[in-house]
Design a protein around this motif. Structure first.
Motif, PDB file in Angstrom:
ATOM      1  N   PRO A   1      -0.356  10.297   5.542  1.00  0.00           N
ATOM      2  CA  PRO A   1      -0.250   8.929   6.077  1.00  0.00           C
ATOM      3  C   PRO A   1      -1.402   8.017   5.661  1.00  0.00           C
ATOM      4  N   SER A   2      -2.608   8.560   5.576  1.00  0.00           N
ATOM      5  CA  SER A   2      -3.746   7.705   5.197  1.00  0.00           C
ATOM      6  C   SER A   2      -3.610   7.209   3.764  1.00  0.00           C
TER       7      SER A   2
ATOM      8  N   GLN B   1       9.815   1.824  10.725  1.00  0.00           N
ATOM      9  CA  GLN B   1       9.837   3.163  10.131  1.00  0.00           C
ATOM     10  C   GLN B   1       8.614   3.383   9.249  1.00  0.00           C
ATOM     11  N   LEU B   2       8.305   2.400   8.405  1.00  0.00           N
ATOM     12  CA  LEU B   2       7.130   2.512   7.543  1.00  0.00           C
ATOM     13  C   LEU B   2       5.859   2.620   8.380  1.00  0.00           C
ATOM     14  N   GLU B   3       5.793   1.872   9.447  1.00  0.00           N
ATOM     15  CA  GLU B   3       4.626   1.931  10.326  1.00  0.00           C
ATOM     16  C   GLU B   3       4.488   3.338  10.937  1.00  0.00           C
ATOM     17  N   ARG B   4       5.601   3.932  11.344  1.00  0.00           N
ATOM     18  CA  ARG B   4       5.545   5.296  11.898  1.00  0.00           C
ATOM     19  C   ARG B   4       5.028   6.281  10.855  1.00  0.00           C
ATOM     20  N   TRP B   5       5.498   6.159   9.618  1.00  0.00           N
ATOM     21  CA  TRP B   5       5.020   7.064   8.566  1.00  0.00           C
ATOM     22  C   TRP B   5       3.534   6.863   8.324  1.00  0.00           C
ATOM     23  N   GLU B   6       3.076   5.623   8.326  1.00  0.00           N
ATOM     24  CA  GLU B   6       1.657   5.338   8.128  1.00  0.00           C
ATOM     25  C   GLU B   6       0.798   5.892   9.262  1.00  0.00           C
ATOM     26  N   MET B   7       1.372   6.013  10.438  1.00  0.00           N
ATOM     27  CA  MET B   7       0.640   6.545  11.585  1.00  0.00           C
ATOM     28  C   MET B   7       0.799   8.064  11.693  1.00  0.00           C
TER      29      MET B   7
ATOM     30  N   ASP C   1       3.658   9.631  12.282  1.00  0.00           N
ATOM     31  CA  ASP C   1       4.715   9.943  13.243  1.00  0.00           C
ATOM     32  C   ASP C   1       6.038  10.047  12.490  1.00  0.00           C
ATOM     33  N   GLY C   2       6.362  11.226  12.025  1.00  0.00           N
ATOM     34  CA  GLY C   2       7.583  11.429  11.257  1.00  0.00           C
ATOM     35  C   GLY C   2       7.301  11.457   9.769  1.00  0.00           C
TER      36      GLY C   2
END
Length: 96
Positions: A10-11, A37-43, A45-46
């Motif tokens: 994610p980082s 969705q992109l925000e979740r991947w960046e964090m 989460d998923g």
């Protein structure tokens, strides 16, 4: 059969988006995913599918393999180990 997920870092997504200087909405639109969705991947989460991860890398003008690297500090050194890691995950996805 479940769709294989790309075990991205994610980082690295956050770093790549920051490197090109685009906001979350613009990156998501270019990658054909919802901003949430992109925000979740960046964090972290998923996980995206491999196709989604490829679309994100393309939208962020980053090589696909960089998504799997552990650090952006020395990308020329991380890519061979990242490639090996991806191959191992593809050969034995149950071990991840």
């Amino acid at each position: 059969m479940a769709t294989p997920q790309a075990h991205i870092n994610p980082s690295m997504l956050r770093w790549a988006r920051g490197r090109v200087g685009i906001d979350l909405q613009t990156a998501a639109k270019a990658a054909h995913v919802k901003p949430e969705q992109l925000e979740r991947w960046e964090m972290g989460d998923g996980l995206p599918t491999f196709k989604q991860a490829q679309n994100v890398a393309h939208a962020l003008h980053a090589p696909f393999g960089f998504s799997f690297c552990s650090s952006h500090q020395k990308p020329h050194r991380c890519c061979p180990s990242c490639a090996r890691s991806v191959v191992l995950r593809l050969k034995n996805p149950a071990s991840t």
